[in-house]
Design a protein around this motif. Structure first.
Motif, PDB file in Angstrom:
ATOM      1  N   LEU A   2      47.935  18.202 -53.070  1.00  0.00           N
ATOM      2  CA  LEU A   2      46.613  18.933 -53.363  1.00  0.00           C
ATOM      3  C   LEU A   2      46.878  20.093 -54.472  1.00  0.00           C
ATOM      4  N   ALA A  34      43.383   9.394 -56.024  1.00  0.00           N
ATOM      5  CA  ALA A  34      42.983  10.425 -55.299  1.00  0.00           C
ATOM      6  C   ALA A  34      43.463  10.334 -53.944  1.00  0.00           C
ATOM      7  N   TRP A  59      43.070  16.308 -48.707  1.00  0.00           N
ATOM      8  CA  TRP A  59      41.611  16.628 -49.385  1.00  0.00           C
ATOM      9  C   TRP A  59      40.699  17.699 -48.456  1.00  0.00           C
ATOM     10  N   SER A  60      41.256  17.622 -47.152  1.00  0.00           N
ATOM     11  CA  SER A  60      40.537  18.292 -46.293  1.00  0.00           C
ATOM     12  C   SER A  60      40.582  19.737 -46.271  1.00  0.00           C
ATOM     13  N   LEU A  97      40.891  21.332 -48.761  1.00  0.00           N
ATOM     14  CA  LEU A  97      39.926  21.959 -49.996  1.00  0.00           C
ATOM     15  C   LEU A  97      39.011  23.099 -49.563  1.00  0.00           C
TER      16      LEU A  97
END
Lengths: 267, 297, 256
Positions: A143, B41, B48-49, B51
């Protein structure tokens, strides 16, 4: 035709000496070079004196452990996936910023200036700084790599695209204005079709850059194949590192060829 | 004045309306692209959590960085932070400058060897392959694989890595510039019986000099950013400082260091841009052309 | 109805584009403006739809004040004024249909505009306008593949798609060959007659002006120096407009 030699030489212009600005410029460049070389203690001597020390390590690099490439296949998938997501988001956001960073599509003077300054700040930070920032914010992993590349891509995509927008044919814009269309509509229909070929090739170029950057991203904790290099390097597994390096080279070349093909085909 | 009848069909003999081309293809391309991004993705393994924390934590850290900037830069310890960041950033600039210069000088002969209108076919192929090879390998890899083992940790390794990296792109661009020259002067100089070296020096090199100098300056600007990366693996410059600060989470000092990077980079870009502008003003090529070409840098 | 009273346009560089011009153009009239380049023809046309702001004086189109209008009002006024350009100003890299619908974008919400989602009604409008200039068969062709004359007809269709009450044309035939120029002028004339759209055309050639202009306005140095019917525009009028007598060069070749 009877002019004597002395007459002729009087008429000949003297060779112009180099201009003062040029001399001053060259002197400044030379001085800066010497100063810089002293500051970083630049010398090529170790290339010879230390060569034998280094050679042992380099020899390990010269015997790559090929099987290692496939053992870390997940990292390869991750690298490509990171590049795809970051390119997609980066070029879309970059396009929006590009329209704000050109006087052609942004008619507000102060807003244009603000966007320009902001973009040049975004661009002035190197990719590694973004990786470090996002690793600190969201932790080590893909990420952080994706977010860092997105920032990096926005800067490049916006700059290149804004320069293309600056150079579009203004005729259709005048026509759009004369028919009373709004800012978004005129950008979409009078500008976008004109910049599309260039924009698409910038997208491919940025995707290539993202693959190349994967080493950097990983070394700083942003996931992908670069993190594998980082780990192997810190364990002194040079044979593994060199196998990965060769494989990266092949992948970059392959993607370079692919994007050249796509550019010919679609742009 | 009646515009109401615009919607009426006009009386001029109407031609047959063509059918609208199908949109299926472009729809499929878009769906395919979105699917590719969606799958990527997921495959990227990004959490992604996390973010969300970008907005909660991010804001806090951002304020902390800002705090470093608002303190009086002449008071302790802030003056030390500013000086340290500035010194390290200048080291990056020096590395980029010397590295670029080194790479630029080495790239000149390669440029000639790789230009089709200067060298033979085999020479061109071989030197192009070599330049492409260098281009494909990131500077970081040069630094890790060759420079650190031989030159040890420190700015010297970084400088040489930047130099080697610059050879690839500058060699390629020089070759392309040489191929784009006006061959008229070449013929003229050849016709006067000049030696091969004189032809290269006066007919080829003088035509491409402004453009090539502009490429060098572009590369310098890029190398400043690239040198930061090398610092992270211990090859000197601002990168070493940055990674230390981030591992210690010294947010105030990070803010100051990032500000120094932005200020110095923007300043160098401005100076280099102005010089480039002046150099190119005298050449046939427009600045825009050169910008397009240097996209590949 | 277009009304100009004492309109002066001074450009930022000090050049005077229009010098105290007063004009009244009734609905449905076909007006041709002639003059040397730099005489203020283009300025006149661009002032009428507000692309060039008037420095002083007042100007109204169909009762709406153009001078002093806000951005939003100006857009509303412009949406009722079609404009045609010398260089056609089409977006060459998209279809003819998209180009025509561009004329109607002021009524399309932005998200539909961005995605290019036209309603059946909007496409119908596009077809109708293209039929009116006789080029409907090219609706889905890329504009770049059309000849100059065809491009100008698409540009007329684009202006028609605005459903305008006024049509402005800035040297619409200057980049066309003589037979094509005649065709485009005929298209403009027919549209003026069939739809009753007030039309103001800038022309370089006096003979075209005489042939098509219900009313001819001659300009010189930003002032109106002639205003009458095509028949009135005799050689004496020509000298007043151009400052010299008529020569063969001033007549569009290919028309005797």
């Amino acid at each position: 035709m009877s002019a004597t030699a002395t007459d002729a030489s009087a008429l000949r212009p003297r060779k112009p000496g180099p201009s003062g600005v040029l001399i001053a410029g060259l002197a400044a460049v030379a001085a800066f070079t010497v100063w810089a070389a002293i500051q970083i203690e630049f010398t090529l001597a170790p290339l010879i004196t230390n060569f034998t020390n280094g050679w042992e390590i380099i020899q390990e690099f010269l015997t790559p452990n090929w099987s290692f490439i496939f053992r870390v296949w997940e990292a390869w998938v991750e690298t490509v996936a990171i590049a795809i997501v970051a390119t997609f988001v980066g070029v879309l956001v970059g396009l929006i910023f590009a329209t704000m960073a050109s006087r052609v599509t942004n008619r507000s003077n102060w807003f244009y200036r603000v966007v320009k300054v902001a973009l040049s700040m975004v661009r002035s930070l190197p990719d590694i700084a973004y990786v470090l920032i996002f690793v600190a914010l969201v932790g080590v992993g893909s990420l952080a790599g994706i977010l860092a590349l997105i920032m990096f891509n926005i800067g490049i995509a916006a700059k290149l695209t804004a320069e293309t927008i600056d150079a579009v044919d203004q005729g259709p814009l005048e026509a759009a204005d004369a028919s009373g269309s709004g800012t978004i509509s005129r950008t979409r229909w009078a500008v976008l079709p004109q910049i599309m070929p260039n924009y698409l090739s910038y997208c491919l170029y940025i995707f290539e850059l993202n693959i190349r950057a994967s080493v950097v991203i990983g070394v700083a904790g942003g996931g992908g194949i670069g993190s594998v290099i980082d780990v192997q390097f810190s364990r002194f597994e040079y044979a593994n590192v060199s196998a990965i390096v060769v494989a990266i080279f092949v992948v970059v070349m392959a993607i370079d060829q692919l994007s050249q093909y796509l550019r010919r085909r679609f742009v | 004045m009646s515009t109401a009848n615009l919607t009426q069909r006009p009386d001029v003999t109407p031609a047959k309306r063509p059918t609208e081309p199908s949109k299926t293809r472009s729809t499929l391309v878009w769906l395919g692209l979105l699917a590719l991004v969606g799958v990527s993705a997921w495959l990227s393994g990004a959490r992604w959590s996390e973010l969300g924390s970008l907005f909660t934590e991010g804001w806090r850290y951002f304020l902390l960085m800002g705090q470093g900037l608002v303190h009086n830069p002449f008071s302790e310890p802030y003056s030390e932070y500013w000086t340290l960041a500035f010194d390290k950033m200048m080291e990056s600039v020096y590395m980029a400058w010397i590295g670029t210069l080194m790479g630029a000088l080495i790239s000149i002969p390669f440029g000639f060897l790789a230009a089709r209108n200067v060298s033979g076919r085999v020479t061109v192929q071989v030197s192009r392959a070599f330049l492409n090879l260098i281009r494909a390998v990131p500077e970081l890899v040069f630094a890790i694989v060759i420079m650190l083992p031989i030159l040890g940790f420190g700015p010297l390794a970084g400088t040489v890595a930047l130099g080697v990296g610059a050879v690839g792109t500058l060699g390629k661009l020089t070759a392309e510039a040489l191929e784009g020259i006006d061959m008229g002067p070449v013929e003229a100089v050849r016709a006067s019986g000049a030696s091969k070296v004189s032809v290269l020096r006066w007919a080829f090199w003088s035509q491409v000099l402004p453009e090539v100098l502009a490429f060098w300056l572009y590369r310098f600007e890029i190398n400043i950013r690239a040198s930061a990366v090398l610092g992270v693996i211990g090859a000197g410059g601002i990168g070493s400082l940055l990674s230390q600060l981030f591992s210690k989470r010294e947010w105030e000092q990070i803010g100051i260091t990032l500000a120094v990077i932005v200020i110095v980079t923007v300043l160098v870009d401005m100076i280099s841009g102005a010089v480039r502008h002046r150099i190119i003003a005298g050449s046939a090529k427009s600045e825009r052309r050169i910008q397009e070409e240097t996209v590949a840098l | 109805m277009i009304e100009l009273s004492n309109v002066t346009v001074r450009y930022p560089n000090g050049v005077v584009g229009l010098d105290d011009v007063s004009l009244s153009i009734p609905d449905g009239q076909f007006v041709v403006v002639v003059g040397l380049s730099g005489a203020g023809k283009s300025t006149l046309i661009r002032t009428i739809n507000g692309l060039v702001p008037a420095t002083s004086g007042t100007l109204s189109v169909d009762g709406s004040e153009v001078t002093g209008a806000s951005k939003k009002q100006l857009r509303a006024i412009r949406s009722r004024i079609g404009m045609i350009f010398q260089s056609f100003n089409l977006v060459k890299r998209t279809t003819v249909m998209n180009n025509v619908i561009m004329g109607a974008l002021h009524d399309v919400p932005w998200y539909r505009s961005v995605l290019g989602l036209w309603t059946a009604q909007e496409k119908e409008l596009g077809y109708t306008c293209l039929e009116r200039v006789g080029i409907v068969e090219k609706a889905w062709t890329r504009a770049s593949q059309l000849s100059g004359g065809q491009q100008q007809r698409v540009a007329i269709a684009r202006a028609l798609a605005q459903n305008p009450t006024v049509m402005l044309a800035d040297e619409p035939v200057a980049s066309l060959d003589p037979p094509t120029a005649q065709m485009v002028m005929k298209d403009l004339q027919r549209i003026n007659r069939e739809l009753g759209i007030t039309t103001v055309v800038n022309l370089h050639f006096l003979d075209l002006a005489r042939a098509y202009g219900e009313r001819v306005i001659g300009m010189r140095d930003g002032k109106v120096v002639f205003d009458g019917t095509g028949a009135d525009a005799d050689d004496a009028a020509f000298e007043r407009i151009y400052g010299r007598s008529l020569t063969a060069d001033d007549v569009l070749p290919g028309r005797s």
